[in-house]
Motif scaffolding. Structure first.
Motif, PDB file in Angstrom:
ATOM      1  N   GLY A 185      28.072 -25.929  85.403  1.00 57.63           N
ATOM      2  CA  GLY A 185      27.849 -26.130  83.978  1.00 57.63           C
ATOM      3  C   GLY A 185      26.584 -26.933  83.733  1.00 57.63           C
ATOM      4  O   GLY A 185      26.039 -27.561  84.647  1.00 57.63           O
ATOM      5  N   VAL A 186      26.126 -26.920  82.508  1.00 57.06           N
ATOM      6  CA  VAL A 186      24.964 -27.705  82.085  1.00 57.06           C
ATOM      7  C   VAL A 186      25.359 -28.543  80.877  1.00 57.06           C
ATOM      8  O   VAL A 186      26.427 -28.346  80.288  1.00 57.06           O
ATOM      9  N   ALA A 187      24.488 -29.473  80.524  1.00 55.91           N
ATOM     10  CA  ALA A 187      24.754 -30.336  79.368  1.00 55.91           C
ATOM     11  C   ALA A 187      23.553 -30.338  78.437  1.00 55.91           C
ATOM     12  O   ALA A 187      22.398 -30.324  78.887  1.00 55.91           O
ATOM     13  N   GLU A 188      23.824 -30.348  77.158  1.00 52.68           N
ATOM     14  CA  GLU A 188      22.802 -30.453  76.107  1.00 52.68           C
ATOM     15  C   GLU A 188      21.830 -29.277  76.088  1.00 52.68           C
ATOM     16  O   GLU A 188      20.636 -29.448  75.852  1.00 52.68           O
ATOM     17  N   PHE A 189      22.330 -28.080  76.292  1.00 54.70           N
ATOM     18  CA  PHE A 189      21.477 -26.893  76.207  1.00 54.70           C
ATOM     19  C   PHE A 189      21.780 -26.150  74.920  1.00 54.70           C
ATOM     20  O   PHE A 189      22.883 -25.659  74.720  1.00 54.70           O
ATOM     21  N   GLY A 190      20.762 -26.069  74.034  1.00 50.87           N
ATOM     22  CA  GLY A 190      20.887 -25.296  72.817  1.00 50.87           C
ATOM     23  C   GLY A 190      20.657 -23.816  73.096  1.00 50.87           C
ATOM     24  O   GLY A 190      20.490 -23.399  74.250  1.00 50.87           O
ATOM     25  N   SER A 191      20.635 -23.007  72.045  1.00 48.18           N
ATOM     26  CA  SER A 191      20.592 -21.552  72.222  1.00 48.18           C
ATOM     27  C   SER A 191      19.302 -21.086  72.902  1.00 48.18           C
ATOM     28  O   SER A 191      19.347 -20.308  73.858  1.00 48.18           O
ATOM     29  N   GLU A 192      18.132 -21.548  72.423  1.00 47.31           N
ATOM     30  CA  GLU A 192      16.867 -21.104  73.014  1.00 47.31           C
ATOM     31  C   GLU A 192      16.739 -21.593  74.448  1.00 47.31           C
ATOM     32  O   GLU A 192      16.318 -20.850  75.338  1.00 47.31           O
ATOM     33  N   LYS A 193      17.093 -22.835  74.666  1.00 47.82           N
ATOM     34  CA  LYS A 193      16.997 -23.424  75.994  1.00 47.82           C
ATOM     35  C   LYS A 193      17.930 -22.702  76.970  1.00 47.82           C
ATOM     36  O   LYS A 193      17.534 -22.360  78.092  1.00 47.82           O
ATOM     37  N   GLN A 205      28.024 -28.349  77.861  1.00 46.58           N
ATOM     38  CA  GLN A 205      28.506 -29.528  77.137  1.00 46.58           C
ATOM     39  C   GLN A 205      27.443 -29.985  76.143  1.00 46.58           C
ATOM     40  O   GLN A 205      26.284 -30.130  76.509  1.00 46.58           O
ATOM     41  N   ILE A 206      27.852 -30.219  74.910  1.00 42.76           N
ATOM     42  CA  ILE A 206      26.906 -30.696  73.900  1.00 42.76           C
ATOM     43  C   ILE A 206      27.503 -31.877  73.151  1.00 42.76           C
ATOM     44  O   ILE A 206      28.709 -31.968  72.960  1.00 42.76           O
ATOM     45  N   ASN A 207      26.626 -32.783  72.770  1.00 42.88           N
ATOM     46  CA  ASN A 207      27.024 -33.972  72.020  1.00 42.88           C
ATOM     47  C   ASN A 207      26.631 -33.773  70.559  1.00 42.88           C
ATOM     48  O   ASN A 207      25.441 -33.716  70.238  1.00 42.88           O
ATOM     49  N   LEU A 208      27.620 -33.679  69.691  1.00 40.23           N
ATOM     50  CA  LEU A 208      27.373 -33.385  68.282  1.00 40.23           C
ATOM     51  C   LEU A 208      27.525 -34.620  67.391  1.00 40.23           C
ATOM     52  O   LEU A 208      27.906 -34.512  66.243  1.00 40.23           O
ATOM     53  N   LYS A 209      27.215 -35.795  67.938  1.00 39.84           N
ATOM     54  CA  LYS A 209      27.461 -37.018  67.175  1.00 39.84           C
ATOM     55  C   LYS A 209      26.676 -37.073  65.867  1.00 39.84           C
ATOM     56  O   LYS A 209      27.112 -37.683  64.898  1.00 39.84           O
ATOM     57  N   ASN A 210      25.479 -36.440  65.831  1.00 42.30           N
ATOM     58  CA  ASN A 210      24.674 -36.471  64.609  1.00 42.30           C
ATOM     59  C   ASN A 210      24.666 -35.127  63.881  1.00 42.30           C
ATOM     60  O   ASN A 210      23.920 -34.936  62.940  1.00 42.30           O
ATOM     61  N   CYS A 211      25.470 -34.193  64.358  1.00 45.68           N
ATOM     62  CA  CYS A 211      25.518 -32.869  63.728  1.00 45.68           C
ATOM     63  C   CYS A 211      26.929 -32.571  63.250  1.00 45.68           C
ATOM     64  O   CYS A 211      27.891 -33.175  63.684  1.00 45.68           O
ATOM     65  N   GLU A 227      31.792 -21.373  78.150  1.00 41.94           N
ATOM     66  CA  GLU A 227      32.687 -22.288  77.441  1.00 41.94           C
ATOM     67  C   GLU A 227      31.874 -23.442  76.864  1.00 41.94           C
ATOM     68  O   GLU A 227      31.149 -24.119  77.589  1.00 41.94           O
ATOM     69  N   LEU A 228      31.983 -23.675  75.562  1.00 45.30           N
ATOM     70  CA  LEU A 228      31.288 -24.784  74.915  1.00 45.30           C
ATOM     71  C   LEU A 228      32.225 -25.980  74.807  1.00 45.30           C
ATOM     72  O   LEU A 228      33.322 -25.863  74.267  1.00 45.30           O
ATOM     73  N   ASN A 229      31.793 -27.117  75.335  1.00 43.92           N
ATOM     74  CA  ASN A 229      32.579 -28.352  75.271  1.00 43.92           C
ATOM     75  C   ASN A 229      31.804 -29.417  74.521  1.00 43.92           C
ATOM     76  O   ASN A 229      30.617 -29.628  74.782  1.00 43.92           O
ATOM     77  N   VAL A 230      32.460 -30.084  73.591  1.00 48.53           N
ATOM     78  CA  VAL A 230      31.852 -31.206  72.885  1.00 48.53           C
ATOM     79  C   VAL A 230      32.225 -32.484  73.626  1.00 48.53           C
ATOM     80  O   VAL A 230      33.372 -32.691  74.009  1.00 48.53           O
TER      81      VAL A 230
END
Length: 297
Positions: free
Chosen positions: A176-184, A200-206, A223-226
């Motif tokens: 898995g990877v962390a903090e990868f948006g769609s383009e990345k 894995q993404i951190n959505l603290k400001n979104c 699989e997307l994990n927050v």
């Protein structure tokens, strides 16, 4: 450096950087008490004042070029039940100081410590957090756009080959990877052969997951994990404070001739491991290891 108790009994959402720093500090203090000449094998036999004067050679251990802070007793290592009763999840944070040429060595070192601590051979899920990546913005669209310009794709793809080899060898079942948006994520997948199955993404400001990322993940079976992990999990200044004159006194002050190791210390990686008991739904073992390099000025 290691941190974390063997059995986790507390609950909560402590951020990973606070959990790591507090764990390191507690581990250092406990080791100095345990190995104090006045403890006689009984941790309660040495008070804090005595423990503070415990010589480093008693509570640390040097093996080759590596100094273990504190020294590790591997005797109680391992899980209570058979390894197939657990879901083993590992997250490796490659930090800003982790040079590309050294990353394969860092990965092998970090995972070997985890395997030794848990007495296992295989890892179910390994999530990689690359330096310079975050997922922040005033909205999900802005966060996704900013994310596309972060990190270093060339270095990430080159480093990923190390993890692909681990997967092919059967040592890691899923990556898995962390903090990868769609383009990345799209660009990353175009240049790699073993694709991540978790992001894995951190959505603290979104407010929510960006629609393009949600669609890409659905189409690609990802699989997307927050999560709430801190990407800057072990800043250089924090590590020097923990090990310096006002901490363990293992490092000498850079502006004085105090006793202690001299030089500039740079964190290279942090690895967090978690053993989840499948049929009981509890975490039996959780902890951290961290690696840093000390360079003589």
């Amino acid at each position: 450096m290691s941190a974390g108790p063997s059995i986790i009994r507390k609950s909560g959402t402590t951020r990973s950087n606070l959990e790591l720093v507090h764990g390191l500090r507690d581990n250092f203090t406990a080791a100095k008490q345990d190995y104090s000449p006045n403890s006689n094998g009984d941790p309660s036999g040495a008070d804090h004042a005595t423990a503070a004067r415990t010589p480093p050679e008693l509570w640390t251990e040097r093996i080759g070029d590596t100094l273990f802070v504190p020294r590790i007793d591997w005797q109680p290592a391992g899980l209570r039940d058979d390894a197939d009763q657990y879901e083993i999840t590992v997250k490796l944070f490659l930090l800003e100081g982790a040079a590309l040429a050294q990353r394969e060595a860092y990965v092998k070192e970090a995972l070997e410590l985890v395997r030794k601590e848990l007495a296992i051979e295989n890892i179910d899920l390994l999530v990689v957090s690359f330096p310079g990546m975050s997922f922040e913005g005033n909205c999900e669209w802005e966060a996704d756009k900013i994310n596309a310009q972060q990190g270093n794709l060339e270095e990430e793809v080159e480093t990923w080959k190390v993890f692909e080899n681990l997967h092919r060898q059967g040592l890691v079942k899923r990556l898995g990877v962390a903090e990868f948006g769609s383009e990345k994520l799209h660009a990353f997948m175009d240049r790699t052969s073993v694709h991540p199955t978790v992001d894995q993404i951190n959505l603290k400001n979104c407010c929510s997951v960006p629609p393009p990322l949600k669609k890409l993940a659905a189409d690609s079976g990802i699989e997307l994990n927050v999560h709430t992990d801190c990407t800057d999990i072990l800043p250089r200044g924090t590590l020097r404070e923990l090990l310096g004159p006002h901490g363990t006194a293992l490092l000498a002050d850079t502006s004085s001739s105090d006793q202690g190791l001299k030089g500039e210390i740079t964190p290279q990686w942090v690895v967090r491991y978690l053993a989840f008991v499948r049929d009981r739904g509890v975490i039996e073992n959780k902890g951290y290891f961290a690696g840093a390099e000390l360079l003589d000025n």
